[in-house]
Design an enzyme around this catalytic site. Structure first.
Site, PDB file in Angstrom:
ATOM      1  N   ASN A 130       2.405  -5.244  -3.213  1.00 25.81           N
ATOM      2  CA  ASN A 130       1.012  -5.565  -2.888  1.00 25.81           C
ATOM      3  C   ASN A 130       0.209  -4.291  -2.627  1.00 25.81           C
ATOM      4  O   ASN A 130       0.678  -3.376  -1.941  1.00 25.81           O
ATOM      5  CB  ASN A 130       1.000  -6.435  -1.618  1.00 25.81           C
ATOM      6  CG  ASN A 130      -0.313  -7.156  -1.382  1.00 25.81           C
ATOM      7  OD1 ASN A 130      -0.784  -7.886  -2.258  1.00 25.81           O
ATOM      8  ND2 ASN A 130      -0.903  -6.975  -0.211  1.00 25.81           N
ATOM      9  N   GLU A 132       0.806  -1.236   0.000  1.00 26.70           N
ATOM     10  CA  GLU A 132       0.000   0.000   0.000  1.00 26.70           C
ATOM     11  C   GLU A 132       0.838   1.285   0.000  1.00 26.70           C
ATOM     12  O   GLU A 132       0.644   2.176   0.829  1.00 26.70           O
ATOM     13  CB  GLU A 132      -0.974  -0.020   1.189  1.00 26.70           C
ATOM     14  CG  GLU A 132      -1.902  -1.229   1.152  1.00 26.70           C
ATOM     15  CD  GLU A 132      -2.882  -1.294   2.328  1.00 26.70           C
ATOM     16  OE1 GLU A 132      -2.821  -0.419   3.207  1.00 26.70           O
ATOM     17  OE2 GLU A 132      -3.706  -2.224   2.338  1.00 26.70           O
TER      18      GLU A 132
HETATM   19  C1  XIL Z   1      -5.853  -6.754   8.290  1.00 28.66           C
HETATM   20  C2  XIL Z   1      -6.190  -7.946   9.155  1.00 28.66           C
HETATM   21  O1  XIL Z   1      -7.108  -8.752   8.471  1.00 28.66           O
HETATM   22  C3  XIL Z   1      -6.732  -7.503  10.480  1.00 28.66           C
HETATM   23  O2  XIL Z   1      -6.876  -8.611  11.354  1.00 28.66           O
HETATM   24  C4  XIL Z   1      -5.810  -6.465  11.124  1.00 28.66           C
HETATM   25  O3  XIL Z   1      -6.403  -5.962  12.290  1.00 28.66           O
HETATM   26  C5  XIL Z   1      -5.504  -5.332  10.166  1.00 28.66           C
HETATM   27  O4  XIL Z   1      -4.990  -5.866   8.957  1.00 28.66           O
HETATM   28  N1  XIL Z   1      -4.785  -4.983   3.658  1.00 28.66           N
HETATM   29  C6  XIL Z   1      -3.744  -5.768   4.067  1.00 28.66           C
HETATM   30  C7  XIL Z   1      -3.907  -6.683   5.219  1.00 28.66           C
HETATM   31  O5  XIL Z   1      -2.689  -5.800   3.396  1.00 28.66           O
HETATM   32  O6  XIL Z   1      -2.729  -6.843   5.950  1.00 28.66           O
HETATM   33  C8  XIL Z   1      -5.016  -6.212   6.131  1.00 28.66           C
HETATM   34  O7  XIL Z   1      -5.201  -7.205   7.122  1.00 28.66           O
HETATM   35  C9  XIL Z   1      -6.274  -5.950   5.342  1.00 28.66           C
HETATM   36  C10 XIL Z   1      -6.062  -4.879   4.315  1.00 28.66           C
END
Ligand code: XIL
Length: 356
Positions: free
Chosen positions: A204, A163
């Site tokens: 990613n 991100e």
């Molecule tokens: C999320 C998890 O699913 C949650 O449990 C945590 O609290 C926050 O992160 N993008 C991503 C992931 O790359 O790492 C995220 O995962 C969701 C959005």
């Protein structure tokens, strides 16, 4: 609610297990069942993965069994993020991630690492770090290389940076960009590659399916990496999508990623149905069918890209009750191919159909 379910059921009086297909409601009385040896990944033309939570892996035998039977690739939902692995400046905490390494090795699963660098999920010590740019650089490099070295030969691939872009294609402000400048992203890939030259390295992000500005920015980044010989092998598309996403949006994302020539990972797939954030939403048959149709379309579109680029599709966790979507959206949802009892939803069958 009709669910597609194939089970092997062990009757207390039976001398042998009996395989059958049943169609039933969640209240349908059935003997104690385990998931049969039939499996999603065995029916699919490319790897199928799920992200998993460590406490569920440790405490929920049913969950672990579904992961083992249905998927051949695993991502830690949180256990390999910065805050989880490196909670204090001089402290690494490997136990949870190593638990997953052990599970993957014992069960022949591919392990995908997520994520070496992100603006979120940082420990307070990083957010409060007060060193100069050299100290920041050393901290970034030490983290990446310590982690990649620890998992060398055990983790096949990494989401190196997660991100980096905003939806409008600009670079997202973060402690990393602020202290190291925007090109720190290239050095993340170089540091990871130095530590494990065999690991496949991914960029990613989310939003490929709705933002052409973001896709364009990602494409430019990849081109500049190629020109500068910065090691990058794959593009991860999260695909946290809604069940109203169009075919055109799905194709735009997948075809764009394939055109880079890199490996393509649909890395965090879930398909939410509660667009209006209705509290107390009931998951209807119509929603299940529309959701299944979207899963089918994603898989079908992905299945059409060159085989050599198909790194696989990973759902973001396993059953509806495990999903992060309700807390993210602040509303109930049912985004995954398994329901809260790990029964296979119509989406499960649709994934298999999309892979044919
Ligand atoms: C999320 C998890 O699913 C949650 O449990 C945590 O609290 C926050 O992160 N993008 C991503 C992931 O790359 O790492 C995220 O995962 C969701 C959005």
């Amino acid at each position: 609610m009709i669910y597609f379910l194939m089970t092997v059921c062990f009757f207390s009086t039976a001398v042998s297990a009996m395989a059958f297909v049943s169609f039933g409601t969640s209240s349908f009385p059935r003997p104690q069942c385990t998931v049969a040896d039939s499996s999603l990944y065995q029916l699919m033309p490319f790897p199928m993965g799920a992200s998993v939570g460590i406490s569920r892996m440790k405490n929920n035998a049913r969950y672990t069994e579904v992961v083992r039977k249905e998927f051949n690739s695993i991502t830690a939902e949180n256990a390999m993020k910065f805050r989880a692995l490196h909670p204090a400046e001089n402290t690494y905490q490997w136990a949870d991630a190593d638990f997953l390494v052990d599970f993957a090795q014992k069960n022949g699963k591919r392990l995908h690492g997520h994520t070496l660098n992100w603006y979120q999920y940082l420990p307070a010590w990083v957010n409060n770090f007060s060193g100069d740019s050299i100290a920041w650089e050393n901290m970034l490099k030490d983290h990446i290389q310590t982690v990649v070295t620890h998992f060398k030969g055990k983790v096949t691939s990494w989401d190196v940076v997660n991100e980096y872009f905003n939806d409008d294609g600009t670079i997202r402000p973060s402690v990393w960009v602020k202290n190291l400048g925007p090109d720190y992203i290239a050095r993340c890939f170089q540091y990871a590659h130095e530590a494990d030259p065999a690991a496949l390295l991914f960029y990613n992000d989310y939003g490929h399916e709705y933002s052409s500005a973001k896709r364009t920015a990602i494409g430019k980044l990849i081109n500049s990496f190629k020109e500068r010989k910065i090691p990058i092998h794959g593009i991860g598309m999260q695909f946290h999508m809604t069940y109203t996403l169009t075919d055109a949006n799905i194709s735009a994302a997948i075809d764009f990623a394939a055109a880079t020539g890199l490996k393509v990972h649909i890395s965090e797939l879930d398909v939410r149905v509660n667009n209006n954030k209705v509290q107390g939403l009931t998951f209807t048959d119509a929603m299940a069918a529309q959701q299944a149709d979207r899963y089918r379309q994603v898989v079908k579109t992905y299945n059409a890209i060159p085989k050599s680029q198909q790194f696989g599709i990973t759902t973001w966790n396993v059953g509806d009750a495990d999903s992060w979507v309700p807390s993210w959206q602040g509303a109930p949802d049912y985004p995954l191919p398994f329901d809260a009892n790990y029964l296979r939803k119509p989406a499960y069958k649709a994934i298999i159909e999309g892979g044919k």
